[in-house]
Design an enzyme around this catalytic site. Sequence first.
Site, PDB file in Angstrom:
ATOM      1  N   GLY A   1     -57.427 -34.257 -44.444  1.00  0.00           N
ATOM      2  CA  GLY A   1     -58.021 -35.281 -45.262  1.00  0.00           C
ATOM      3  C   GLY A   1     -58.380 -34.540 -46.509  1.00  0.00           C
ATOM      4  O   GLY A   1     -57.857 -33.457 -46.752  1.00  0.00           O
ATOM      5  N   ALA A   2     -59.301 -35.055 -47.336  1.00  0.00           N
ATOM      6  CA  ALA A   2     -59.679 -34.328 -48.548  1.00  0.00           C
ATOM      7  C   ALA A   2     -60.321 -32.985 -48.195  1.00  0.00           C
ATOM      8  O   ALA A   2     -59.975 -31.948 -48.764  1.00  0.00           O
ATOM      9  CB  ALA A   2     -60.632 -35.188 -49.375  1.00  0.00           C
TER      10      ALA A   2
ATOM     11  N   ALA B   1     -65.945 -32.532 -51.017  1.00  0.00           N
ATOM     12  CA  ALA B   1     -64.759 -31.677 -51.061  1.00  0.00           C
ATOM     13  C   ALA B   1     -64.339 -31.312 -52.482  1.00  0.00           C
ATOM     14  O   ALA B   1     -64.110 -30.135 -52.791  1.00  0.00           O
ATOM     15  CB  ALA B   1     -63.609 -32.372 -50.325  1.00  0.00           C
TER      16      ALA B   1
ATOM     17  N   LYS C   1     -75.201 -39.188 -39.459  1.00  0.00           N
ATOM     18  CA  LYS C   1     -75.520 -39.523 -40.857  1.00  0.00           C
ATOM     19  C   LYS C   1     -74.503 -40.491 -41.452  1.00  0.00           C
ATOM     20  O   LYS C   1     -74.830 -41.287 -42.338  1.00  0.00           O
ATOM     21  CB  LYS C   1     -75.648 -38.254 -41.709  1.00  0.00           C
ATOM     22  CG  LYS C   1     -74.469 -37.294 -41.671  1.00  0.00           C
ATOM     23  CD  LYS C   1     -73.417 -37.591 -42.706  1.00  0.00           C
ATOM     24  CE  LYS C   1     -72.265 -36.612 -42.624  1.00  0.00           C
ATOM     25  NZ  LYS C   1     -71.195 -36.917 -43.578  1.00  0.00           N
TER      26      LYS C   1
ATOM     27  N   GLY D   1     -60.070 -31.265 -45.380  1.00  0.00           N
ATOM     28  CA  GLY D   1     -59.074 -30.388 -44.790  1.00  0.00           C
ATOM     29  C   GLY D   1     -58.208 -29.710 -45.836  1.00  0.00           C
ATOM     30  O   GLY D   1     -57.932 -28.512 -45.763  1.00  0.00           O
TER      31      GLY D   1
END
EC number: 1.1.1.8
Length: 445
Positions: A22-23, A207, A257, A25
């Site tokens: 994903g971002a 990220a 969260k 990662g």
Amino acid sequence: MVGSIEVMMSRNSYTNGNIQNGAWGSVFATLLQDNYGHFREKVQIRIWRRPGRAVDRATAEHLFEVINSREDVLRRLIRRCAYLKYVEARLGDRTLYADEILKDGFCLNMIDTPLCPLKVVTNLQEAVWDADIVVNGLPSTETREVFEEINHYWKERITMPIIISLSKGIEAALHPVPHIITPTQMINRATGIPIENILYLGGPNIASEIYNKEYANARICGAEKWRKPLARFLRQPHFIVWDNSDLVTHEVMGGLKNVYAIGAGMVAALTKESATSKSVYFAHCTSEMIFITHLLAEEPEKLAGPLLADTYVTLLKGRNAWYGQMLAKGEINRDMGDSISGKGMIQGVSAVGAFYELLSQSSLSVLHPGENKPVAPVELCPILKILYKILISREQSSQAILQALRDETLNDPRERIEIAQSHAFYRPSLLSQPRDVVMKKPINI
């Protein structure tokens, strides 16, 4: 270090080591590439992504604009003879694919932040079979399936890999007793890799800001044998990595969260960013999170700082808060699912369902302070209840979140915290491996 790092990304990444993409990662892979990529004879870094996901024309046009606004990126693509395909994609003359652009340093969920070029592998067996370190960036909803497949490729391994999980999400299981299953536990059960070789890395960060070298910190949690050397291995001047032994609890807090971040986004959108309304919501949601941590952790006070820090950054700029905002504004709808183009997987949606299901069990009952009768813990978490009705059962619209803030019983949120702090609330069974669990009698308070 001699070996490979594989980064695994949902529909995305790899290293000898390995990361799933994903971002976060993708950014994690680039941090490793920036730090260790020049040791080519000793360290191989790969990222695995499933092939075949097309980039729509609107995204391709935006990507073309980003490329032409960055002289360094433009020159890099021209040198690599890769620029023409972006011109053709902008004109609609060809289709780009997510794994294809990732090789040039573009993450589909973070188009505005060009990364360094990465070695992308689309065959899972090729990606993981000899990886020394595997980094899991998959959503929790995909982790079990992918690692069950990976297990087939590791049957002949002599040495055990190290696995670092970035995933923030949970599942609820009700048998033999109610308990939470985290991504590291999914990996352990799917592969048989010892839990001491599986670690969790998380922290309050965004990220794209980390890639742009904003100062950030994170914790790597797990067995001392690996967490301390890995903390040193991952640490950079702008990315400080601490270590902690409490693996599962930190994983669960990373998922918790996300639940409340969705509600925060809804409140912000529905009240036109009212600071007062957002602060009321924050008072309620933090009291619920503290209440839940006292059920899950023997020493919950140790989690207060990391949990609040991670919650704060997610409310400011995280994808879960964004999702809540867009849902409340009507710009997206629940039928679109929880995987959103340009954002990736919205982990908070499945986490709402998991926490609600878990805390709805009568075997966990506590005594309601106002009604003086046993109730499931979720009855003392009105925000979690309404988020479930909005996102999962769909009994309510986003507007219902505002009604949940209007506490007609006049109960101060601190009373929920005092209830949790003043009684023997901790349930070790909730985070235990099912085979090790011994259920205690329900606690009345």
